[in-house]
Design a protein around this motif. Structure first.
Motif, PDB file in Angstrom:
ATOM      1  N   ASP A  49       0.960  -0.789  -0.009  1.00  0.00           N
ATOM      2  CA  ASP A  49      -0.503  -0.071  -0.037  1.00  0.00           C
ATOM      3  C   ASP A  49       1.022   0.745  -0.672  1.00  0.00           C
ATOM      4  O   ASP A  49       1.891   1.521   0.819  1.00  0.00           O
ATOM      5  N   GLY A  50       0.354   2.546  -0.914  1.00  0.00           N
ATOM      6  CA  GLY A  50       1.325   3.440  -1.352  1.00  0.00           C
ATOM      7  C   GLY A  50       2.904   3.349  -1.499  1.00  0.00           C
ATOM      8  O   GLY A  50       3.381   4.342  -1.837  1.00  0.00           O
ATOM      9  N   TRP A  51       3.519   2.443  -2.144  1.00  0.00           N
ATOM     10  CA  TRP A  51       4.603   1.762  -2.741  1.00  0.00           C
ATOM     11  C   TRP A  51       4.864   3.131  -3.429  1.00  0.00           C
ATOM     12  O   TRP A  51       3.938   2.655  -4.778  1.00  0.00           O
ATOM     13  N   PRO A  52       6.427   3.872  -3.942  1.00  0.00           N
ATOM     14  CA  PRO A  52       6.036   4.461  -4.815  1.00  0.00           C
ATOM     15  C   PRO A  52       6.962   3.902  -6.215  1.00  0.00           C
ATOM     16  O   PRO A  52       7.456   5.156  -6.293  1.00  0.00           O
ATOM     17  N   GLY A  53       6.902   2.678  -6.291  1.00  0.00           N
ATOM     18  CA  GLY A  53       7.800   2.482  -7.058  1.00  0.00           C
ATOM     19  C   GLY A  53       8.991   2.003  -6.500  1.00  0.00           C
ATOM     20  O   GLY A  53       9.760   2.935  -5.851  1.00  0.00           O
ATOM     21  N   ASN A  54      10.203   1.934  -7.697  1.00  0.00           N
ATOM     22  CA  ASN A  54      11.408   1.474  -6.862  1.00  0.00           C
ATOM     23  C   ASN A  54      11.936   1.094  -8.377  1.00  0.00           C
ATOM     24  O   ASN A  54      11.795   0.602  -9.888  1.00  0.00           O
ATOM     25  N   ALA A  55      13.708   1.453  -7.927  1.00  0.00           N
ATOM     26  CA  ALA A  55      14.529   0.985  -8.964  1.00  0.00           C
ATOM     27  C   ALA A  55      15.543  -0.499  -9.165  1.00  0.00           C
ATOM     28  O   ALA A  55      14.935  -0.843  -8.459  1.00  0.00           O
ATOM     29  N   ALA A  56      15.732  -0.755 -10.415  1.00  0.00           N
ATOM     30  CA  ALA A  56      16.503  -2.048 -10.320  1.00  0.00           C
ATOM     31  C   ALA A  56      17.193  -2.282  -9.490  1.00  0.00           C
ATOM     32  O   ALA A  56      18.301  -1.767  -9.584  1.00  0.00           O
ATOM     33  N   GLY A  57      17.131  -2.961  -8.520  1.00  0.00           N
ATOM     34  CA  GLY A  57      18.362  -3.144  -7.680  1.00  0.00           C
ATOM     35  C   GLY A  57      18.760  -3.076  -5.936  1.00  0.00           C
ATOM     36  O   GLY A  57      19.509  -2.980  -4.959  1.00  0.00           O
ATOM     37  N   GLN A  58      17.006  -2.076  -5.716  1.00  0.00           N
ATOM     38  CA  GLN A  58      17.114  -1.035  -4.375  1.00  0.00           C
ATOM     39  C   GLN A  58      16.449  -2.651  -3.687  1.00  0.00           C
ATOM     40  O   GLN A  58      15.996  -3.844  -3.861  1.00  0.00           O
ATOM     41  N   HIS A  59      16.364  -2.716  -2.687  1.00  0.00           N
ATOM     42  CA  HIS A  59      16.606  -3.847  -1.367  1.00  0.00           C
ATOM     43  C   HIS A  59      15.533  -2.787  -0.540  1.00  0.00           C
ATOM     44  O   HIS A  59      14.794  -1.643  -0.716  1.00  0.00           O
ATOM     45  N   LEU A  60      14.336  -3.619   0.433  1.00  0.00           N
ATOM     46  CA  LEU A  60      13.357  -3.441   2.029  1.00  0.00           C
ATOM     47  C   LEU A  60      13.799  -3.947   2.720  1.00  0.00           C
ATOM     48  O   LEU A  60      15.014  -4.847   2.846  1.00  0.00           O
ATOM     49  N   ASP A  61      13.811  -3.143   3.917  1.00  0.00           N
ATOM     50  CA  ASP A  61      13.610  -3.911   5.203  1.00  0.00           C
ATOM     51  C   ASP A  61      12.284  -4.290   5.131  1.00  0.00           C
ATOM     52  O   ASP A  61      11.146  -4.061   5.585  1.00  0.00           O
ATOM     53  N   VAL A  62      12.403  -5.432   6.375  1.00  0.00           N
ATOM     54  CA  VAL A  62      11.130  -5.578   6.916  1.00  0.00           C
ATOM     55  C   VAL A  62      11.271  -6.271   7.932  1.00  0.00           C
ATOM     56  O   VAL A  62      12.287  -6.833   8.978  1.00  0.00           O
ATOM     57  N   ARG A  63       9.849  -5.999   8.416  1.00  0.00           N
ATOM     58  CA  ARG A  63      10.327  -5.680  10.225  1.00  0.00           C
ATOM     59  C   ARG A  63       9.168  -6.489  10.649  1.00  0.00           C
ATOM     60  O   ARG A  63       7.751  -6.247  10.358  1.00  0.00           O
ATOM     61  N   LEU A  64       9.076  -7.686  11.366  1.00  0.00           N
ATOM     62  CA  LEU A  64       8.268  -8.207  12.008  1.00  0.00           C
ATOM     63  C   LEU A  64       8.249  -8.300  13.964  1.00  0.00           C
ATOM     64  O   LEU A  64       9.331  -7.863  14.263  1.00  0.00           O
ATOM     65  N   THR A  65       7.415  -8.035  14.427  1.00  0.00           N
ATOM     66  CA  THR A  65       6.747  -7.565  15.744  1.00  0.00           C
ATOM     67  C   THR A  65       6.083  -8.671  16.021  1.00  0.00           C
ATOM     68  O   THR A  65       4.627  -9.681  16.353  1.00  0.00           O
ATOM     69  N   ALA A  66       6.604  -9.983  17.064  1.00  0.00           N
ATOM     70  CA  ALA A  66       6.348 -10.550  18.189  1.00  0.00           C
ATOM     71  C   ALA A  66       5.366  -9.859  19.621  1.00  0.00           C
ATOM     72  O   ALA A  66       4.732  -9.114  19.044  1.00  0.00           O
ATOM     73  N   PRO A  67       3.913 -11.321  19.472  1.00  0.00           N
ATOM     74  CA  PRO A  67       3.240 -10.938  20.366  1.00  0.00           C
ATOM     75  C   PRO A  67       4.035  -9.816  21.494  1.00  0.00           C
ATOM     76  O   PRO A  67       2.633  -8.682  22.205  1.00  0.00           O
ATOM     77  N   ASP A  68       4.926 -10.367  22.250  1.00  0.00           N
ATOM     78  CA  ASP A  68       5.405  -8.872  22.924  1.00  0.00           C
ATOM     79  C   ASP A  68       6.450  -8.063  22.741  1.00  0.00           C
ATOM     80  O   ASP A  68       7.430  -7.356  23.611  1.00  0.00           O
ATOM     81  N   ALA A  69       5.911  -7.567  21.398  1.00  0.00           N
ATOM     82  CA  ALA A  69       6.610  -6.672  20.984  1.00  0.00           C
ATOM     83  C   ALA A  69       8.443  -6.275  20.732  1.00  0.00           C
ATOM     84  O   ALA A  69       9.133  -5.793  20.147  1.00  0.00           O
TER      85      ALA A  69
END
Lengths: 266, 85
Positions: A49-69
């Motif tokens: 949602d809201g992704w502005p597009g990306n250039a070839a070679g870019q990365h992203l960070d994924v954040r996982l949150t456990a029930p205990d924060a």
């Protein structure tokens, strides 16, 4: 660049509109599909949602949150590029990983993730019509390091870019090749691409070379010669990247022409 | 986390602090004078924080500690930066 509604500052170079990358932000991603890429990796398609597009070679960070924060954040290269809000990852499962086993084994369509991106403007390829640079491009991948290089080759084909591309891909076994069908299609597309594989553990039966780690001689034979001044992108484990980059410099490639991205442990 | 990464890994952690992309920003090491993109630096991440070292001389360029509620950046090893717009 106005991808997120912020106007370019006064006095900005006219090139800024071309060169700038969209601003990074935090987004909610919904898993559209997952499937096995290799016995140890999954391809994950996200609707962001809201992704502005990306250039070839870019990365992203994924954040996982456990029930205990408790939170864990990891970086993943993006296998897709362009304006779409559909973002494709290919994630290798690390045996002691905190995040990748969940992403590879447990993630299902409809699940939601927090992602931060698009990130990084250094390890990026743009078509010659945008960059003004039509020197040949050498891609060198170790294992899952092929993911951002696949995005570059795909963007190259999509743009019918005439820049000569060559990929040297070091992989354990034939089953571990990411995007196997796609590489065949890209090699047959109009944008010039040559793919060379090195198998480190097990090669196909009719393969001319025994399996083993890439050597300096094999590298020299399979990369665009330094005399042609290729731009070189190397992505893989830290050890692979440093070994390859040292050899490239030894073969006469200018350090400034070599762009590297290392990936780490967990 | 085993071994080190490189400055490409700083893009996310520093995106909230700078309005420019840190990975293509060049910095001058105040120990050896090398000028290079931050993407070319060596990055060591641990639970305690992130240490950025010069790829040429190993001098500490920057240290980042982020607790979630507060973030602290020490850039004492960098004598100048140049931002490409």
């Amino acid at each position: 660049m106005s991808a997120d509604g912020i106007a370019a500052p006064p006095g900005a170079s006219p090139l800024a509109a071309i060169r700038a990358v969209p601003r990074a932000g935090w987004h909610v991603a919904t898993v559209a599909a997952t499937h096995r890429e290799t016995p140890n990796a999954s391809r994950i398609e996200l609707d962001v949602d809201g992704w502005p597009g990306n250039a070839a070679g870019q990365h992203l960070d994924v954040r996982l949150t456990a029930p205990d924060a408790y939170t864990a954040t990891r970086s993943y290269s993006i296998a897709s590029s362009g304006d779409s809000t559909r973002v494709v990852l290919a994630v290798d499962k690390l045996p002691d990983g905190e995040v990748s086993p969940f992403l590879v084994d447990d993630l299902r369509a409809g699940d939601q993730l927090e992602v931060h991106g698009p990130l990084g403007a250094f390890f990026v390829w743009r078509p010659a019509v945008e960059s003004g640079d039509d020197r040949p491009v050498q891609l060198i991948a170790g294992g899952s390091g092929v993911v951002p290089l696949y995005a570059m080759a795909h963007a190259h084909a999509d743009a019918s870019d005439p820049t000569p591309f060559r990929l040297l891909y070091s992989v354990r076994t034939p089953r571990d090749v990411y995007f196997a069908d796609e590489w065949r299609a890209l090699a047959a597309a109009s944008a010039p691409l040559q793919v060379d594989l090195v198998y480190t553990r097990q090669a196909p039966d009719d393969w001319p070379a025994p399996p083993g780690r890439i050597t300096r001689e094999a590298l020299e034979a399979a990369v665009i010669p330094a005399a042609e001044r290729p731009r070189v992108y190397v992505c893989g484990s830290t050890g692979f990247v440093e070994r390859v980059a040292d050899w490239l410099v030894g073969l006469g490639h200018a350090p400034g022409d070599i762009r590297t991205e290392r990936y780490g442990g967990t | 986390m085993t071994g080190h990464l490189d400055g490409n890994a700083l893009a996310g952690p520093l995106a909230d602090f700078f309005s420019f992309d840190i990975t293509t920003t060049t910095g001058r090491c105040n120990a050896c004078g090398t000028v290079a993109e931050f993407a070319r630096a060596m990055v060591y991440m641990s639970g305690a924080g992130t240490v950025v070292r010069c790829a040429t001389c190993d001098h500490v360029l920057a240290v980042l500690v982020d607790t979630g509620e507060r973030a602290w950046i020490d850039l004492a090893g960098v004598s100048a930066i140049e931002v490409r717009r």
